[in-house]
Design a protein around this motif. Sequence first.
Motif, PDB file in Angstrom:
ATOM      1  N   GLN A  17     -28.802  -7.471  10.552  1.00 30.30           N
ATOM      2  CA  GLN A  17     -27.361  -7.281  10.324  1.00 30.30           C
ATOM      3  C   GLN A  17     -26.846  -8.024   9.094  1.00 30.30           C
ATOM      4  O   GLN A  17     -25.693  -7.846   8.726  1.00 30.30           O
ATOM      5  N   LEU A  18     -27.678  -8.842   8.457  1.00 29.52           N
ATOM      6  CA  LEU A  18     -27.201  -9.563   7.265  1.00 29.52           C
ATOM      7  C   LEU A  18     -26.864  -8.603   6.120  1.00 29.52           C
ATOM      8  O   LEU A  18     -26.023  -8.892   5.281  1.00 29.52           O
ATOM      9  N   ASP A  24     -32.297  -2.842  -8.977  1.00 29.64           N
ATOM     10  CA  ASP A  24     -30.892  -2.693  -8.554  1.00 29.64           C
ATOM     11  C   ASP A  24     -30.206  -4.066  -8.451  1.00 29.64           C
ATOM     12  O   ASP A  24     -29.808  -4.510  -7.379  1.00 29.64           O
ATOM     13  N   LEU A  25     -30.046  -4.731  -9.592  1.00 29.23           N
ATOM     14  CA  LEU A  25     -29.563  -6.118  -9.614  1.00 29.23           C
ATOM     15  C   LEU A  25     -28.146  -6.271  -9.074  1.00 29.23           C
ATOM     16  O   LEU A  25     -27.812  -7.274  -8.455  1.00 29.23           O
ATOM     17  N   GLN A  26     -27.306  -5.245  -9.313  1.00 31.12           N
ATOM     18  CA  GLN A  26     -25.908  -5.306  -8.860  1.00 31.12           C
ATOM     19  C   GLN A  26     -25.846  -5.473  -7.328  1.00 31.12           C
ATOM     20  O   GLN A  26     -25.094  -6.288  -6.809  1.00 31.12           O
ATOM     21  N   THR A  27     -26.675  -4.694  -6.615  1.00 30.70           N
ATOM     22  CA  THR A  27     -26.695  -4.769  -5.152  1.00 30.70           C
ATOM     23  C   THR A  27     -27.244  -6.115  -4.689  1.00 30.70           C
ATOM     24  O   THR A  27     -26.722  -6.719  -3.755  1.00 30.70           O
ATOM     25  N   PHE A  28     -28.284  -6.618  -5.368  1.00 34.53           N
ATOM     26  CA  PHE A  28     -28.872  -7.900  -4.965  1.00 34.53           C
ATOM     27  C   PHE A  28     -27.849  -9.031  -5.132  1.00 34.53           C
ATOM     28  O   PHE A  28     -27.755  -9.929  -4.301  1.00 34.53           O
ATOM     29  N   LYS A  37     -24.314 -13.043  -2.609  1.00 28.59           N
ATOM     30  CA  LYS A  37     -22.992 -13.649  -2.398  1.00 28.59           C
ATOM     31  C   LYS A  37     -22.599 -13.580  -0.925  1.00 28.59           C
ATOM     32  O   LYS A  37     -22.034 -14.500  -0.368  1.00 28.59           O
ATOM     33  N   LYS A  38     -22.915 -12.453  -0.311  1.00 28.57           N
ATOM     34  CA  LYS A  38     -22.530 -12.220   1.086  1.00 28.57           C
ATOM     35  C   LYS A  38     -23.273 -13.165   2.030  1.00 28.57           C
ATOM     36  O   LYS A  38     -22.683 -13.746   2.931  1.00 28.57           O
ATOM     37  N   THR A  89     -17.599  -4.184   7.586  1.00 33.46           N
ATOM     38  CA  THR A  89     -18.610  -3.537   6.734  1.00 33.46           C
ATOM     39  C   THR A  89     -17.996  -2.373   5.968  1.00 33.46           C
ATOM     40  O   THR A  89     -18.204  -2.227   4.766  1.00 33.46           O
ATOM     41  N   LEU A  90     -17.221  -1.540   6.676  1.00 30.14           N
ATOM     42  CA  LEU A  90     -16.604  -0.367   6.028  1.00 30.14           C
ATOM     43  C   LEU A  90     -15.704  -0.785   4.880  1.00 30.14           C
ATOM     44  O   LEU A  90     -15.723  -0.183   3.806  1.00 30.14           O
TER      45      LEU A  90
END
Length: 573
Positions: free
Chosen positions: A78-79, A109-113, A118-119, A179-180
Amino acid sequence: MLENIDIAKILVETKIFGKAELAKHQREAQEKKMGLLDFLLTDKIIDENHVFEKIAKERYNIPFVDLANETIRKDILQLIPEPIAQSHSVVAFDEKGGKLKIATLDPTDLQTFTFIEKKVEKPLEIYYTTPASIENILKQYHQSLRAEFEKITRKETAGEQEKLKEMAEDLPIIRVVDTLLEYAIFEGASDIHIEPEEKELRIRYRIDGLLREVMTLPKKVHAGLVARIKILSNLKLDEHRLPQDGRFKIETDEYKISFRVSVIPVFDGEKIVMRLLNESGRILTLEQLGFQGGPLEKIKNNIDKPHGMVLVTGPTGSGKTTTLYTVLNILNKPGVNITTVEDPIEYRMPRVNQSQVNPKIGYTFASGLRAFLRQDPDIIMVGEIRDKETAEIAINAAMTGHLVLATLHTNDAATAMPRLQDMKIASFLIASTVNVIIAQRLVRKVCPNCIEKQKLDKEVIKELKQQFDTDQILKTFKENKLLKAGERDWTSIHFYKGKGCNQCKDGYKGRMGIYEVLEITPEIGDLVVKKASSETILRKAMEQGMLTMLTDGMIKAKNGITTIEEIIRVTKE
């Protein structure tokens, strides 16, 4: 799963296939109407683990992990929110030494990482994996969600209000809603649609003007999800038969987003649409919006005038308000008093007196405008002129020494004057007060990350010739020196498109305006006084050098900013 990654190129680079052998497999895959990777795996031409392990080592130089038969601990799974896992093919599978181990199909895909880092507030350790592994983990999201929703729906409490309240406070529901919202902000969505159907709940985002499905949830979650959003928006929990409107805000160090919420009863439950307004969004310049050359000069000259009217026209969602705010930002100096009457206030601007209409209590555009004229304004912005009363007050304000900015719903610039005449405004007043009319549409921009040249196929050329004056467009290309050596006709001209990559999914990233800027010259003013048709006004404006929206769009397509397909899509009447 891998449609945005050039698997053919990777297979040749890592010497899994030679070029000739790969071409043969590509032909066979096309004959079977299958993707290349699906074909290679289904026909057992390659061993999935062997190939992906080789790619991990030789192309990306990162460790490989096989998760095709692994079960991941729920707290680790769930992370990473499910929509991100699904659309970016990335999952969390372990935690060691203060690092989160993630498996992906796209290590670039650096933007997603960065977003995940951060999250979770932990550094990431990135592993390469197989499509089968990702598929296996995605199934586990649904299993854990279903189990949690089973627990929620079994709970029974006395009254409906209490039951809904309890559901809305359940952890899985809170997590799904968070999440949404978080994922919509991450993807740059302008709207979230939550749509109940007979057996499931469909979630779609509007991104760059087009709706995109992001996930489906079990129908059981619907009541709790709606209750959660109603609590956030301060709406009545037990009202299911009437539409309701509300709003709430999310603030972090990075952004400040306001959500406008609309709940409407439909056949299978209640549909929710949330509009996202980025209050911390910086205001762009006219050049960044897509104004250039002559049209840009016309706007700058006309907003410098001390009085008169600047009209921005176009359908709903064509970016009119953004253009007006950009103009306001240029005019926003300490020496002037600016007031606005809006519905709703989309951006907060320092030093600007912004007021929101409220028709329920009789506070309309017209009454707000009339009141503001008693507040010694220099510049007035009216969110929209939609009736005779508002039009009359706005025109009178423009005549009596105020600069008035407003929007109007018409398809092009030339139709704006007949539209005001339909509202019973005297033609000579329109001709003497309107300075300039800007008509606009929004087109999606080609993703700079995966842009490539293309020549138009016969079908697109045929559609162009049916709808537009292609000879005139070619003439404009020549006049603007846009044609390169060897480009003579529509079959030989190069345009651009995005191939699709991890940054954009479909070859487009962000939006920009295409415009026509109609300056009210003395000759155009004479035509308005004579109540000439919009066609006559348009012809005269073009004689005087006005670029139509279509021509502006075609120039931007030729320059690689957007695609011909986009121009056809948004200019179809």
